[in-house]
Design a protein around this motif. Sequence first.
Motif, PDB file in Angstrom:
ATOM      1  N   VAL A 122      52.826  49.936  45.888  1.00  0.00           N
ATOM      2  CA  VAL A 122      51.792  49.684  44.784  1.00  0.00           C
ATOM      3  C   VAL A 122      52.353  49.707  43.650  1.00  0.00           C
ATOM      4  O   VAL A 122      53.255  50.292  43.142  1.00  0.00           O
ATOM      5  CB  VAL A 122      50.895  51.022  44.670  1.00  0.00           C
ATOM      6  CG1 VAL A 122      49.920  50.960  45.984  1.00  0.00           C
ATOM      7  CG2 VAL A 122      51.289  52.202  44.377  1.00  0.00           C
ATOM      8  N   MET A 123      52.248  48.687  42.851  1.00  0.00           N
ATOM      9  CA  MET A 123      52.774  48.350  41.648  1.00  0.00           C
ATOM     10  C   MET A 123      51.773  48.163  40.469  1.00  0.00           C
ATOM     11  O   MET A 123      51.029  47.218  40.194  1.00  0.00           O
ATOM     12  CB  MET A 123      53.518  46.864  41.563  1.00  0.00           C
ATOM     13  CG  MET A 123      54.133  46.472  40.247  1.00  0.00           C
ATOM     14  SD  MET A 123      55.091  44.693  40.233  1.00  0.00           S
ATOM     15  CE  MET A 123      56.605  45.424  40.882  1.00  0.00           C
ATOM     16  N   PRO A 124      51.563  49.301  39.678  1.00  0.00           N
ATOM     17  CA  PRO A 124      50.561  49.247  38.367  1.00  0.00           C
ATOM     18  C   PRO A 124      51.089  48.586  37.604  1.00  0.00           C
ATOM     19  O   PRO A 124      52.469  48.392  37.138  1.00  0.00           O
ATOM     20  CB  PRO A 124      50.503  50.886  38.018  1.00  0.00           C
ATOM     21  CG  PRO A 124      51.532  51.554  39.155  1.00  0.00           C
ATOM     22  CD  PRO A 124      52.320  50.750  39.778  1.00  0.00           C
ATOM     23  N   ILE A 125      50.114  47.501  36.770  1.00  0.00           N
ATOM     24  CA  ILE A 125      50.556  46.752  35.694  1.00  0.00           C
ATOM     25  C   ILE A 125      49.818  46.660  34.717  1.00  0.00           C
ATOM     26  O   ILE A 125      48.665  47.021  34.683  1.00  0.00           O
ATOM     27  CB  ILE A 125      50.642  45.163  36.395  1.00  0.00           C
ATOM     28  CG1 ILE A 125      49.559  44.720  37.045  1.00  0.00           C
ATOM     29  CG2 ILE A 125      52.060  44.894  37.174  1.00  0.00           C
ATOM     30  CD1 ILE A 125      49.445  43.149  37.498  1.00  0.00           C
ATOM     31  N   TYR A 126      50.386  46.450  33.455  1.00  0.00           N
ATOM     32  CA  TYR A 126      49.569  46.552  32.389  1.00  0.00           C
ATOM     33  C   TYR A 126      49.830  45.548  31.254  1.00  0.00           C
ATOM     34  O   TYR A 126      50.874  45.783  30.615  1.00  0.00           O
ATOM     35  CB  TYR A 126      49.424  47.996  31.766  1.00  0.00           C
ATOM     36  CG  TYR A 126      48.884  48.281  30.359  1.00  0.00           C
ATOM     37  CD1 TYR A 126      47.385  48.467  30.355  1.00  0.00           C
ATOM     38  CD2 TYR A 126      49.788  48.448  29.077  1.00  0.00           C
ATOM     39  CE1 TYR A 126      46.851  48.586  29.115  1.00  0.00           C
ATOM     40  CE2 TYR A 126      48.984  48.626  27.972  1.00  0.00           C
ATOM     41  CZ  TYR A 126      47.586  48.759  27.975  1.00  0.00           C
ATOM     42  OH  TYR A 126      46.779  49.113  26.663  1.00  0.00           O
ATOM     43  N   PHE A 153      54.025  47.458  55.983  1.00  0.00           N
ATOM     44  CA  PHE A 153      53.801  47.569  54.721  1.00  0.00           C
ATOM     45  C   PHE A 153      52.677  46.535  54.162  1.00  0.00           C
ATOM     46  O   PHE A 153      52.697  45.453  54.575  1.00  0.00           O
ATOM     47  CB  PHE A 153      55.394  47.084  53.925  1.00  0.00           C
ATOM     48  CG  PHE A 153      56.253  48.157  54.504  1.00  0.00           C
ATOM     49  CD1 PHE A 153      56.420  49.326  53.647  1.00  0.00           C
ATOM     50  CD2 PHE A 153      56.934  47.943  55.421  1.00  0.00           C
ATOM     51  CE1 PHE A 153      57.453  50.207  54.068  1.00  0.00           C
ATOM     52  CE2 PHE A 153      58.122  48.695  55.783  1.00  0.00           C
ATOM     53  CZ  PHE A 153      58.470  49.955  54.991  1.00  0.00           C
ATOM     54  N   ASP A 154      52.001  47.040  53.169  1.00  0.00           N
ATOM     55  CA  ASP A 154      51.013  46.179  52.488  1.00  0.00           C
ATOM     56  C   ASP A 154      51.321  46.165  51.144  1.00  0.00           C
ATOM     57  O   ASP A 154      51.634  47.471  50.626  1.00  0.00           O
ATOM     58  CB  ASP A 154      49.599  46.615  52.731  1.00  0.00           C
ATOM     59  CG  ASP A 154      48.967  46.199  53.955  1.00  0.00           C
ATOM     60  OD1 ASP A 154      49.843  45.410  54.693  1.00  0.00           O
ATOM     61  OD2 ASP A 154      48.181  46.573  54.664  1.00  0.00           O
ATOM     62  N   TYR A 155      51.036  45.322  50.131  1.00  0.00           N
ATOM     63  CA  TYR A 155      51.288  45.420  48.724  1.00  0.00           C
ATOM     64  C   TYR A 155      50.174  45.210  48.122  1.00  0.00           C
ATOM     65  O   TYR A 155      49.085  44.506  47.947  1.00  0.00           O
ATOM     66  CB  TYR A 155      52.406  44.139  48.539  1.00  0.00           C
ATOM     67  CG  TYR A 155      53.512  44.215  49.366  1.00  0.00           C
ATOM     68  CD1 TYR A 155      54.894  44.758  48.981  1.00  0.00           C
ATOM     69  CD2 TYR A 155      53.513  43.688  50.709  1.00  0.00           C
ATOM     70  CE1 TYR A 155      55.812  44.696  49.772  1.00  0.00           C
ATOM     71  CE2 TYR A 155      54.774  43.521  51.591  1.00  0.00           C
ATOM     72  CZ  TYR A 155      55.878  44.303  51.173  1.00  0.00           C
ATOM     73  OH  TYR A 155      57.073  44.154  52.078  1.00  0.00           O
ATOM     74  N   PHE A 156      50.300  46.189  46.950  1.00  0.00           N
ATOM     75  CA  PHE A 156      49.230  46.042  45.818  1.00  0.00           C
ATOM     76  C   PHE A 156      49.576  45.902  44.350  1.00  0.00           C
ATOM     77  O   PHE A 156      50.388  46.833  44.068  1.00  0.00           O
ATOM     78  CB  PHE A 156      48.354  47.283  46.082  1.00  0.00           C
ATOM     79  CG  PHE A 156      47.837  47.560  47.546  1.00  0.00           C
ATOM     80  CD1 PHE A 156      46.401  47.133  47.728  1.00  0.00           C
ATOM     81  CD2 PHE A 156      48.354  48.019  48.619  1.00  0.00           C
ATOM     82  CE1 PHE A 156      45.661  47.443  48.802  1.00  0.00           C
ATOM     83  CE2 PHE A 156      47.824  47.985  49.791  1.00  0.00           C
ATOM     84  CZ  PHE A 156      46.514  47.834  50.047  1.00  0.00           C
ATOM     85  N   VAL A 187      49.245  40.765  50.741  1.00  0.00           N
ATOM     86  CA  VAL A 187      49.254  41.410  49.355  1.00  0.00           C
ATOM     87  C   VAL A 187      48.028  41.258  48.799  1.00  0.00           C
ATOM     88  O   VAL A 187      47.342  40.194  48.775  1.00  0.00           O
ATOM     89  CB  VAL A 187      50.235  40.080  48.473  1.00  0.00           C
ATOM     90  CG1 VAL A 187      50.274  40.660  46.897  1.00  0.00           C
ATOM     91  CG2 VAL A 187      51.788  40.217  49.086  1.00  0.00           C
ATOM     92  N   PHE A 188      47.506  42.359  48.180  1.00  0.00           N
ATOM     93  CA  PHE A 188      46.392  42.572  47.532  1.00  0.00           C
ATOM     94  C   PHE A 188      46.287  42.630  45.859  1.00  0.00           C
ATOM     95  O   PHE A 188      47.314  43.064  45.305  1.00  0.00           O
ATOM     96  CB  PHE A 188      45.699  43.634  48.062  1.00  0.00           C
ATOM     97  CG  PHE A 188      45.523  43.589  49.659  1.00  0.00           C
ATOM     98  CD1 PHE A 188      44.346  42.778  50.162  1.00  0.00           C
ATOM     99  CD2 PHE A 188      46.501  44.378  50.293  1.00  0.00           C
ATOM    100  CE1 PHE A 188      44.204  42.632  51.439  1.00  0.00           C
ATOM    101  CE2 PHE A 188      46.167  44.009  51.599  1.00  0.00           C
ATOM    102  CZ  PHE A 188      45.193  43.240  52.359  1.00  0.00           C
ATOM    103  N   TYR A 189      45.100  42.567  45.149  1.00  0.00           N
ATOM    104  CA  TYR A 189      45.017  42.548  43.676  1.00  0.00           C
ATOM    105  C   TYR A 189      43.773  43.005  43.373  1.00  0.00           C
ATOM    106  O   TYR A 189      42.755  42.989  44.094  1.00  0.00           O
ATOM    107  CB  TYR A 189      45.355  41.160  42.916  1.00  0.00           C
ATOM    108  CG  TYR A 189      45.189  41.211  41.719  1.00  0.00           C
ATOM    109  CD1 TYR A 189      46.101  41.249  40.691  1.00  0.00           C
ATOM    110  CD2 TYR A 189      43.698  40.769  41.194  1.00  0.00           C
ATOM    111  CE1 TYR A 189      45.836  41.403  39.321  1.00  0.00           C
ATOM    112  CE2 TYR A 189      43.462  40.857  39.709  1.00  0.00           C
ATOM    113  CZ  TYR A 189      44.546  41.110  38.920  1.00  0.00           C
ATOM    114  OH  TYR A 189      44.319  41.013  37.539  1.00  0.00           O
ATOM    115  N   ARG A 190      43.900  44.282  42.438  1.00  0.00           N
ATOM    116  CA  ARG A 190      42.679  44.767  41.794  1.00  0.00           C
ATOM    117  C   ARG A 190      42.763  44.925  40.535  1.00  0.00           C
ATOM    118  O   ARG A 190      43.762  45.515  39.931  1.00  0.00           O
ATOM    119  CB  ARG A 190      42.505  46.137  42.650  1.00  0.00           C
ATOM    120  CG  ARG A 190      41.218  46.750  42.450  1.00  0.00           C
ATOM    121  CD  ARG A 190      41.270  47.721  40.933  1.00  0.00           C
ATOM    122  NE  ARG A 190      41.900  49.174  41.007  1.00  0.00           N
ATOM    123  CZ  ARG A 190      43.333  49.307  40.387  1.00  0.00           C
ATOM    124  NH1 ARG A 190      43.758  48.616  39.588  1.00  0.00           N
ATOM    125  NH2 ARG A 190      43.541  50.449  40.568  1.00  0.00           N
TER     126      ARG A 190
END
Length: 710
Positions: A122-126, A153-156, A187-190
């Motif tokens: 998981v990669m938090p972005i701002y 592995f899954d990527y968020f 790869v997922f995005y929220r």
Amino acid sequence: MQPSMPAEQPLAMPVQSLSRFDKSTRRSWQEARNRTIPWLSRLVVFGGGLAITAYGTWQMYRVVDVGGVTLLEWVLLVLFVANFSWIALSFASSVVGFVWLLFFAPKAPDLPSSLSAQTAIVMPIYNEATARVFGALQAICEDVARTGVGQHFDYFLLSDTTDPDVWIAEERAYVALRERLRGKGRVFYRHRSKNTSRKAGNIADFVTRWGGAYEHMVVLDADSLMTAHSIVSLASAMEADQDAGIIQTLPLIINRNTLFARLQQFAARVYGPVIAAGLAVWMGRDGNYWGHNAIIRTAAFAAHCGLPDLRGRPPFGGHILSHDFVEAALIRRAGYGVTMLPVLGGSFEESPPSLIDVGIRDRRWCQGNLQHIRVMFARGFHLASRQHFANGIMGYMASPLWMAQLLVGIVLVLQSTYIRPEYFTQDFSLFPAWPRFDAQRALDLFAITMGFLLAPKLFGLIIAIVQTPIRRASGGAIRLILSALLEVIMSALLAPIMMLVQSGSVMQILFGRDTGWSPQRRDDGSIPMRDIVRRHRSHVVLGAATLAAGLLISPSLVAWMSPTVAGLLLAIILSWASGQLSIGLFLKRLGLLMTPEETSVPPIAQRANALALDLARTGYDDADGLLAIYDDPSFRDIHEAFLPVVPSRKRGDVDIERAMAAAKLTEAATIDEACSWLKRKERTAVLTDRALIDMMVRLGGQREQALTSD
């Protein structure tokens, strides 16, 4: 159309109490080897630190105990003990790290051939530049796919972005990334419309909604980069140790080119391993968490790391700002281990490019660490966890304490030079109590203090020289020594500036001023001179005043304080130079401040940098988000599909930004007019509302066409 997120698999994440804890609920170690406590290393660190502090205290007492100790001299002694104890403890810890790296450090583990559990990365972005973020994540995903265990592995990408243009750039970059990675990883995005509790809330939102599908999660920062070897090794280590709750790596700084960033990069690479090794050895399973480049047992995190809001208003109340220390303490309280693998390698991050950028970041970190004053005495916390809190607090309180010690010392010298003695002391005496010092002993103690302060850097330099691959990749022993000397000199000049900056931050927080949440500037680059002058003019004035006062009092005092005075007088020049690419690159051409990761750039960093350049050429980061939606119907459909279902609003509950956006779209004759009228929050309201998007796309394309039709 593939959804932007998988089906939800929730995990309960109850809020934890800091005032109550039932020790009977703490789990026991499942493996006998984990019951071992590193008593010897802790004896060396804390026993040695205490012994050194006692010695320094006695020597300082003898410095001031010449004809009796006055009240101000007692104050000076107390301040010295507080500061010296911090140095002594750091020195003792670095001794442990130095010996361990020389004689006991294991080799990095081989790449595991198989895994059994699923891990979310998981990669938090701002409000980040998408080119760098998405390039790094693609490089990580490709690297892991080559190991043969990529299916685990899954990527968020977990966005808390508030800038509407950056939000749309993220979505466009995500769609493109998903196309490029077909068959190489999921790869997922929220995107969260409300970034409640900042990064901690971002991670908690993921855990409570999707965490049930993953036994582990690797938490990254927006500037993180990790090799497949590092990630897979972390997952394997977590699978092999059912008592582990968090396993932390040692991130090294890469990709930095300004003078200041290169100084940090060199220091982290050469001195960092000694410091990290010392911490890892004495902490054992009672370690700390730095918020990124670490793997976490998801179920344990959900069950025990729900953060409470602190009563009262910020800066000391509200949500917990520096959440990582608290999460480590909570998961350790529950009976899980928190460990560090200092020699794993393959874990990277970036750093701020200038002194001012570091000051901005430090302001936020300062508030978070001082907020821990209200947390560190929570029920059930391990003693080592409390020490981590104290360590973080002292990291920022040290600056005002050092400043106070300097000021008291100057006042004492001034008093002994110009002011009559204190005749009326608490104790009866026939003679006045003059503030006098043992000058030679003071100089000896100063030299000893500097020795303890610089010893960890010397240990790191010795390790780098002894280890042939590091020595050769850093330009050889001579360049390593010259680089270390340059770093020490620059650190000495920058230290008084940072002392004042951090002291100012502490005072602002103590007086109730909250910090904001601005995105970190990560690119190399300079700052306008007017901003530098505004930030540092008070430092220069203070340096000039200190120099003038010192010359009036005693030339020897000026000589003693010369590094502090020089740093303050040169504050504007040093701050300007710190952000200059040209100076950093010049030193690089000379082979100074070089690190092995510069001489032989890791393949994953090469790939991430190349992808970032390619993605930058797409122009996503510079595009207008509304126009991107308006001009591309296919992307507009994707964007609307990504939007969550909006709950129906209560009658009479009017969203002001939405109402204003709707009114402006109704008034606008063209999309150009609408774009010029809509403010930032109104743009966000448009992009989150399908009805408003429909209103927008019905507008004409050119103002001239509207005028003609009229």
